[in-house]
Design an enzyme around this catalytic site. Structure first.
Site, PDB file in Angstrom:
ATOM      1  N   ALA A 284     -37.643  16.113  70.616  1.00  0.00           N
ATOM      2  CA  ALA A 284     -37.545  14.631  70.235  1.00  0.00           C
ATOM      3  C   ALA A 284     -38.963  14.173  71.095  1.00  0.00           C
ATOM      4  O   ALA A 284     -38.900  13.365  71.935  1.00  0.00           O
ATOM      5  CB  ALA A 284     -36.474  13.840  70.436  1.00  0.00           C
ATOM      6  N   VAL A 285     -40.073  14.776  70.571  1.00  0.00           N
ATOM      7  CA  VAL A 285     -41.192  14.596  71.820  1.00  0.00           C
ATOM      8  C   VAL A 285     -42.331  13.376  71.042  1.00  0.00           C
ATOM      9  O   VAL A 285     -43.301  13.274  71.535  1.00  0.00           O
ATOM     10  CB  VAL A 285     -41.980  15.621  71.739  1.00  0.00           C
ATOM     11  CG1 VAL A 285     -41.483  16.786  72.596  1.00  0.00           C
ATOM     12  CG2 VAL A 285     -42.407  16.320  70.614  1.00  0.00           C
ATOM     13  N   HIS A 459     -19.633 -20.941  76.494  1.00  0.00           N
ATOM     14  CA  HIS A 459     -18.880 -20.067  77.638  1.00  0.00           C
ATOM     15  C   HIS A 459     -17.514 -19.419  77.020  1.00  0.00           C
ATOM     16  O   HIS A 459     -16.679 -20.239  76.516  1.00  0.00           O
ATOM     17  CB  HIS A 459     -18.687 -21.111  78.593  1.00  0.00           C
ATOM     18  CG  HIS A 459     -17.968 -20.164  79.744  1.00  0.00           C
ATOM     19  ND1 HIS A 459     -18.650 -19.345  80.810  1.00  0.00           N
ATOM     20  CD2 HIS A 459     -16.715 -20.260  80.424  1.00  0.00           C
ATOM     21  CE1 HIS A 459     -17.744 -18.895  81.762  1.00  0.00           C
ATOM     22  NE2 HIS A 459     -16.610 -19.624  81.522  1.00  0.00           N
TER      23      HIS A 459
END
Ligand SMILES: Cc1cc2nc3c(=O)[nH]c(=O)nc-3n(C[C@H](O)[C@H](O)[C@H](O)COP(=O)(O)OP(=O)(O)OC[C@H]3O[C@@H](n4cnc5c(N)ncnc54)[C@H](O)[C@@H]3O)c2cc1C
Length: 483
Positions: A284-285, A459
């Site tokens: 996975a470069v 909240h």
């Protein structure tokens, strides 16, 4: 049916049905343009079939299993059994639902769909070859073309994706058994996302990276919680190494050989060779544009650095009536960036005064925890000449984050000190991918810190952390100490 050598015409030809191309086609259809979309493989492109969606499906599924297995503190004692075949089937179902939706949406917007591979004949014509024996080809003339052919994974020497133990991201997302061990070459976002998927499936994962840290390009304070969590998951790291070859072992599995990576100056580094025994190696470069299979030269379209097609702010190539969008048109190679460019290209063709704007472009890494950024970092803002003010809010001070059991990380907001305009933001922590949207909107609308701080947030929610980070920049956050 054998398709004969017929010639048809279309106003707008879109090549490639990934998130850049299908969005361009749908937008063109909405604008009453006569549009034809050619796709050689699968509607939805890399993103829906082999990238964003399948990876996120597996990230979610493995997260659920991992969370259940590690929730003793909440009084939950579980030992989930993973049925990989079931998990992959579910993931494939999600993909099918989305890709068939794309096809339906295209049809509903009067987009003509054509299956086949397009190649330019000249700057007004393509030839579309249909796959399958005896399927032939056809010629299509166009007034405007939008090239949206995407990208493919980069292969490195001696690691061919056709070799069974070597995987690219697409193959890794379709494994039929959980490997006992996996070497991941590359600690970019795809490598890191998949490393945590496999670690949560129970695989022994080692990440090999030529640089000295994970996720190049991201600030250290964002990377730190990700690296810490990866270590807790048992992922090992080998930094400063380049994978050079692999060999079969006498026992099952393979041996990956790595050499010390050369330094920035290109000098050969010294140090010991590294050997790693493993079942599979995932490479996975990075990804490269698919621009070399289109005969672009026949249309006179030029490519630039690394094969990307260069475009202007209206997605036009050097040929006025040919556009390029998405991964093939350059970084950042992200689905939403391609979709935005696709819409712009369609609108420009329809005569609308639209242009590409990367100012509020989010980027998300779906690691554990997630990282999300939008706009400028503090350093980028300072380099651009702004006097900055920043505000930060840690998730450990958020009631909602504590109730989720996941309170690592923070929200950071960067603003112009002179007038308070929000310039950028970065988040590492729970739901960072969702929380970043509010700050993208703030940048897009030209909102100030006051605007974000004065917006009442429900909240208890994670989004209160965004409000508190803005308040912190203004010196009056309630739930953290102000600087
Ligand atoms: C594992 C992985 C995870 C990812 N995760 C994310 C994420 O979370 N978020 C995100 O934003 N991005 C993610 N990406 C990147 C994202 O997938 C790409 O940025 C996006 O797919 C690019 O869209 P596109 O339309 O430009 O190209 P693509 O999606 O690659 O589509 C191009 C299409 O063109 C077709 N095509 C090519 N040549 C021809 C031709 N000559 N004729 C006809 N058709 C042709 C191809 O078959 C393909 O379907 C991920 C990628 C991978 C690999």
């Amino acid at each position: 049916m054998v398709v004969g050598d017929v010639t048809t015409g279309t106003d707008v030809l879109v090549i490639g049905a990934g998130p850049a191309g299908y969005v361009a086609a749908i937008r063109a259809g909405q604008l009453d343009l006569d549009v034809t979309l050619v796709e050689k493989d699968a509607y939805g492109g890399t993103c829906l079939n082999y990238g964003c969606i399948p990876s996120k499906a597996l990230i979610t599924a493995t997260d659920i299993a991992h969370e259940a297995a590690t929730a003793e503190e909440m009084g939950i004692h579980a030992d989930p059994a993973i049925d990989l075949a079931g998990m992959i089937e579910w993931k494939d179902g999600v993909v099918d639902q989305l890709t068939s939706g794309v096809e339906k949406l295209c049809k509903a917007n009067q987009v003509t769909l054509l299956e086949g591979t397009a190649r330019f004949v000249d700057d007004r014509t393509v030839r579309v070859s249909h796959s399958g024996e005896g399927q032939g080809s056809e010629t299509l003339e166009f007034e405007h073309a939008i090239v949206a052919t995407g990208s493919r994974p980069i292969e490195i020497p001696n690691f061919e994706f056709d070799d069974e133990p070597v995987l690219n991201s697409r193959q890794a997302l379709a494994v039929d058994s959980v490997p006992d061990s996996l070497v991941v070459v590359g600690a970019g976002y795809i490598g890191m996302e998949l490393a945590s998927v496999f670690a949560k499936l129970g695989t022994d994962v080692t990440v090999l990276e030529m640089l000295d840290s994970i996720l190049p390009g991201y600030d250290d304070d964002l990377k730190r919680p990700v690296k810490k969590r990866a270590n807790e998951l048992g992922i090992d790291f080998e930094f400063g190494y380049t994978a050079t070859e692999w060999r079969d072992r006498e026992a099952d599995g393979i041996r990956v050989i790595a050499e010390p990576a050369s330094t920035d100056g290109g000098e050969q580094a010294t140090g010991d060779q590294l050997t790693l025994d493993t079942d599979h190696v995932l490479v996975a470069v990075g990804r490269e544009p698919v621009s070399d299979t289109l005969a672009l030269e026949a249309a006179g379209v030029e490519t630039a650095d690394r094969g990307f097609i260069e475009t202007d702010s209206r997605a036009r190539t050097n040929v006025n009536h040919i556009f390029a969008v998405g991964d093939v048109a350059g970084e950042p190679m992200l689905a939403h960036k391609g979709s935005m460019e696709g819409q712009v290209a369609a609108e420009v063709i329809a005569g609308e005064p639209t242009a590409i704007d990367h100012q509020a472009m989010p980027a998300v890494v779906f690691t554990d925890p997630e990282i999300a950024t939008v706009g400028m970092t503090e350093t980028e803002a300072e380099e651009a000449g702004f006097e900055t003010v920043t505000g930060q809010f840690p998730f450990r001070a958020s009631g909602r984050a504590l109730t989720t059991g996941d309170a690592d990380g923070f929200v950071k907001v960067v603003a112009d000190d002179a007038d308070g305009y929000v310039l950028g933001a970065s988040i590492v922590g729970p739901e960072a991918s969702e929380l970043i949207a509010e700050l993208g909107l703030a940048i897009e609308l030209g909102a100030t810190l006051e605007d974000v701080a004065a917006t009442v947030h429900a909240h208890p929610t994670l989004s209160e952390s965004v409000m508190e980070a803005a308040e912190n920049a203004l010196g009056h956050a309630i739930h953290t100490l102000n600087r």
